[in-house]
Design a protein around this motif. Structure first.
Motif, PDB file in Angstrom:
ATOM      1  N   GLN A  46     -29.102  25.329   8.598  1.00 58.71           N
ATOM      2  CA  GLN A  46     -29.572  25.571   9.968  1.00 58.71           C
ATOM      3  C   GLN A  46     -28.725  24.816  10.979  1.00 58.71           C
ATOM      4  OE1 GLN A  46     -33.724  25.583  10.993  1.00 58.71           O
ATOM      5  NE2 GLN A  46     -34.245  25.819   8.825  1.00 58.71           N
ATOM      6  N   LEU A  47     -28.335  23.603  10.639  1.00 56.81           N
ATOM      7  CA  LEU A  47     -27.465  22.846  11.541  1.00 56.81           C
ATOM      8  C   LEU A  47     -26.138  23.572  11.717  1.00 56.81           C
ATOM      9  CD1 LEU A  47     -28.020  19.125  10.493  1.00 56.81           C
ATOM     10  CD2 LEU A  47     -28.962  20.345  12.473  1.00 56.81           C
ATOM     11  N   ASP A  48     -25.641  24.184  10.630  1.00 51.17           N
ATOM     12  CA  ASP A  48     -24.384  24.937  10.709  1.00 51.17           C
ATOM     13  C   ASP A  48     -24.518  26.072  11.723  1.00 51.17           C
ATOM     14  OD1 ASP A  48     -21.788  25.818  10.179  1.00 51.17           O
ATOM     15  OD2 ASP A  48     -22.382  26.909   8.371  1.00 51.17           O
ATOM     16  N   GLY A  49     -25.652  26.743  11.731  1.00 55.32           N
ATOM     17  CA  GLY A  49     -25.856  27.848  12.663  1.00 55.32           C
ATOM     18  C   GLY A  49     -26.124  27.409  14.091  1.00 55.32           C
ATOM     19  N   ASN A  50     -26.877  26.315  14.258  1.00 58.15           N
ATOM     20  CA  ASN A  50     -27.297  25.893  15.601  1.00 58.15           C
ATOM     21  C   ASN A  50     -26.438  24.794  16.219  1.00 58.15           C
ATOM     22  OD1 ASN A  50     -29.476  27.688  15.424  1.00 58.15           O
ATOM     23  ND2 ASN A  50     -30.761  26.153  14.455  1.00 58.15           N
ATOM     24  N   HIS A  51     -25.827  23.981  15.394  1.00 62.21           N
ATOM     25  CA  HIS A  51     -25.007  22.851  15.867  1.00 62.21           C
ATOM     26  C   HIS A  51     -23.780  22.734  14.964  1.00 62.21           C
ATOM     27  CE1 HIS A  51     -28.317  21.580  18.450  1.00 62.21           C
ATOM     28  NE2 HIS A  51     -29.114  21.743  17.409  1.00 62.21           N
ATOM     29  N   TYR A  55     -22.653  19.947  12.030  1.00 59.21           N
ATOM     30  CA  TYR A  55     -22.548  20.305  10.616  1.00 59.21           C
ATOM     31  C   TYR A  55     -21.174  19.923  10.072  1.00 59.21           C
ATOM     32  CZ  TYR A  55     -22.177  23.027   6.363  1.00 59.21           C
ATOM     33  OH  TYR A  55     -21.966  23.397   5.059  1.00 59.21           O
ATOM     34  N   ARG A  56     -20.111  20.241  10.802  1.00 58.60           N
ATOM     35  CA  ARG A  56     -18.755  19.920  10.332  1.00 58.60           C
ATOM     36  C   ARG A  56     -18.519  18.410  10.267  1.00 58.60           C
ATOM     37  NH1 ARG A  56     -17.676  24.221  13.740  1.00 58.60           N
ATOM     38  NH2 ARG A  56     -16.869  22.834  15.329  1.00 58.60           N
ATOM     39  N   SER A  57     -19.273  17.651  11.048  1.00 58.26           N
ATOM     40  CA  SER A  57     -19.168  16.190  10.974  1.00 58.26           C
ATOM     41  C   SER A  57     -19.905  15.640   9.754  1.00 58.26           C
ATOM     42  CB  SER A  57     -19.750  15.555  12.237  1.00 58.26           C
ATOM     43  OG  SER A  57     -18.983  15.915  13.362  1.00 58.26           O
ATOM     44  N   ILE A  58     -20.906  16.372   9.275  1.00 61.41           N
ATOM     45  CA  ILE A  58     -21.701  15.928   8.135  1.00 61.41           C
ATOM     46  C   ILE A  58     -21.143  16.472   6.818  1.00 61.41           C
ATOM     47  CG2 ILE A  58     -23.989  16.031   7.048  1.00 61.41           C
ATOM     48  CD1 ILE A  58     -25.171  16.147   9.900  1.00 61.41           C
ATOM     49  N   CYS A  59     -20.733  17.739   6.812  1.00 62.22           N
ATOM     50  CA  CYS A  59     -20.297  18.409   5.579  1.00 62.22           C
ATOM     51  C   CYS A  59     -18.824  18.787   5.647  1.00 62.22           C
ATOM     52  CB  CYS A  59     -21.123  19.659   5.335  1.00 62.22           C
ATOM     53  SG  CYS A  59     -22.862  19.314   5.053  1.00 62.22           S
ATOM     54  N   ASP A  60     -18.163  18.748   4.487  1.00 57.71           N
ATOM     55  CA  ASP A  60     -16.765  19.169   4.431  1.00 57.71           C
ATOM     56  C   ASP A  60     -16.681  20.691   4.280  1.00 57.71           C
ATOM     57  OD1 ASP A  60     -17.185  19.798   1.723  1.00 57.71           O
ATOM     58  OD2 ASP A  60     -16.199  17.978   1.000  1.00 57.71           O
ATOM     59  N   GLU A  61     -15.477  21.203   4.088  1.00 60.78           N
ATOM     60  CA  GLU A  61     -15.262  22.653   4.017  1.00 60.78           C
ATOM     61  C   GLU A  61     -15.902  23.298   2.791  1.00 60.78           C
ATOM     62  OE1 GLU A  61     -12.176  20.250   2.280  1.00 60.78           O
ATOM     63  OE2 GLU A  61     -12.745  20.385   4.371  1.00 60.78           O
ATOM     64  N   THR A  62     -16.277  22.499   1.791  1.00 58.17           N
ATOM     65  CA  THR A  62     -16.943  23.045   0.608  1.00 58.17           C
ATOM     66  C   THR A  62     -18.465  23.026   0.748  1.00 58.17           C
ATOM     67  OG1 THR A  62     -17.140  20.953  -0.585  1.00 58.17           O
ATOM     68  CG2 THR A  62     -15.054  22.174  -0.846  1.00 58.17           C
ATOM     69  N   ARG A  67     -17.945  11.978   2.191  1.00 63.06           N
ATOM     70  CA  ARG A  67     -18.103  10.739   1.428  1.00 63.06           C
ATOM     71  C   ARG A  67     -18.460   9.538   2.277  1.00 63.06           C
ATOM     72  NH1 ARG A  67     -12.875   8.709  -1.050  1.00 63.06           N
ATOM     73  NH2 ARG A  67     -11.866   8.953   0.919  1.00 63.06           N
ATOM     74  N   HIS A  68     -18.131   9.563   3.545  1.00 60.74           N
ATOM     75  CA  HIS A  68     -18.410   8.402   4.385  1.00 60.74           C
ATOM     76  C   HIS A  68     -19.809   8.443   4.997  1.00 60.74           C
ATOM     77  CE1 HIS A  68     -16.879  11.399   7.227  1.00 60.74           C
ATOM     78  NE2 HIS A  68     -17.638  10.789   8.122  1.00 60.74           N
ATOM     79  N   LEU A  69     -20.645   9.413   4.576  1.00 61.53           N
ATOM     80  CA  LEU A  69     -22.008   9.526   5.085  1.00 61.53           C
ATOM     81  C   LEU A  69     -23.020   9.466   3.952  1.00 61.53           C
ATOM     82  CD1 LEU A  69     -21.653  12.435   7.671  1.00 61.53           C
ATOM     83  CD2 LEU A  69     -21.865   9.997   8.148  1.00 61.53           C
ATOM     84  N   ASN A  70     -24.192   8.987   4.284  1.00 62.57           N
ATOM     85  CA  ASN A  70     -25.336   9.021   3.375  1.00 62.57           C
ATOM     86  C   ASN A  70     -26.454   9.774   4.067  1.00 62.57           C
ATOM     87  OD1 ASN A  70     -24.497   7.384   1.083  1.00 62.57           O
ATOM     88  ND2 ASN A  70     -24.452   5.693   2.552  1.00 62.57           N
ATOM     89  N   LEU A  71     -27.165  10.603   3.315  1.00 65.63           N
ATOM     90  CA  LEU A  71     -28.336  11.294   3.829  1.00 65.63           C
ATOM     91  C   LEU A  71     -29.562  10.772   3.104  1.00 65.63           C
ATOM     92  CD1 LEU A  71     -26.194  13.170   5.042  1.00 65.63           C
ATOM     93  CD2 LEU A  71     -27.652  15.084   4.431  1.00 65.63           C
ATOM     94  N   PHE A  72     -30.579  10.465   3.870  1.00 65.17           N
ATOM     95  CA  PHE A  72     -31.846   9.977   3.333  1.00 65.17           C
ATOM     96  C   PHE A  72     -32.946  10.932   3.736  1.00 65.17           C
ATOM     97  CE2 PHE A  72     -29.175   6.297   3.547  1.00 65.17           C
ATOM     98  CZ  PHE A  72     -29.565   5.497   2.487  1.00 65.17           C
ATOM     99  N   VAL A  73     -33.894  11.135   2.846  1.00 67.73           N
ATOM    100  CA  VAL A  73     -35.149  11.786   3.208  1.00 67.73           C
ATOM    101  C   VAL A  73     -36.168  10.667   3.215  1.00 67.73           C
ATOM    102  CG1 VAL A  73     -36.930  13.442   2.561  1.00 67.73           C
ATOM    103  CG2 VAL A  73     -34.517  14.035   2.276  1.00 67.73           C
ATOM    104  N   ASN A  74     -36.632  10.354   4.403  1.00 66.54           N
ATOM    105  CA  ASN A  74     -37.461   9.176   4.630  1.00 66.54           C
ATOM    106  C   ASN A  74     -36.644   7.960   4.187  1.00 66.54           C
ATOM    107  OD1 ASN A  74     -39.518  10.887   5.629  1.00 66.54           O
ATOM    108  ND2 ASN A  74     -40.137  11.318   3.537  1.00 66.54           N
ATOM    109  N   SER A  75     -37.031   7.249   3.154  1.00 64.91           N
ATOM    110  CA  SER A  75     -36.254   6.069   2.761  1.00 64.91           C
ATOM    111  C   SER A  75     -35.455   6.276   1.480  1.00 64.91           C
ATOM    112  CB  SER A  75     -37.186   4.867   2.596  1.00 64.91           C
ATOM    113  OG  SER A  75     -38.133   5.135   1.579  1.00 64.91           O
TER     114      SER A  75
END
Length: 104
Positions: A46-51, A55-62, A67-75
């Motif tokens: 959804q971020l790819d479609g709306n922002h 999205y390109r800052s969070i995810c690479d072309e694949t 690698r320089h980011l971490n994603l957390f769901v809550n903690s």
């Protein structure tokens, strides 16, 4: 069994994506985005479609999280769960944080 219902495939629950103000400024988007998603991967889609710049800052072309980011769901880091397939529950918060490394 009680508890909050899990999202089923194709259905989403209301979740919030929080990003740093620096990344939000760079991507020209809000630092808090509310959306409906069943999994972390569908939230990123959804971020790819709306922002797309976010999205390109969070995810690479694949489509993998950079690698320089971490994603957390809550903690919980998504890498300690089911990565992009991590199921979301109503009210969950996905937090995007830069990885911290280094030494003395």
């Amino acid at each position: 069994m009680g508890g909050r219902p899990l999202a089923s495939e194709g259905q989403g629950v209301c979740v919030t994506v929080e990003i740093s103000s620096a990344l939000a400024s760079y991507a020209k988007c809000p630092s808090e985005i509310v959306l409906q998603a069943a999994t972390v991967g569908s939230a990123l889609d959804q971020l790819d479609g709306n922002h797309p710049s976010l999205y390109r800052s969070i995810c690479d072309e694949t489509g993998a999280v950079r690698r320089h980011l971490n994603l957390f769901v809550n903690s919980a880091n998504i890498l300690d769960r089911e990565a992009l397939a991590t199921q979301l529950e109503p009210g969950d918060v996905i937090v995007v944080l830069p990885a911290v490394s280094g030494g003395s």
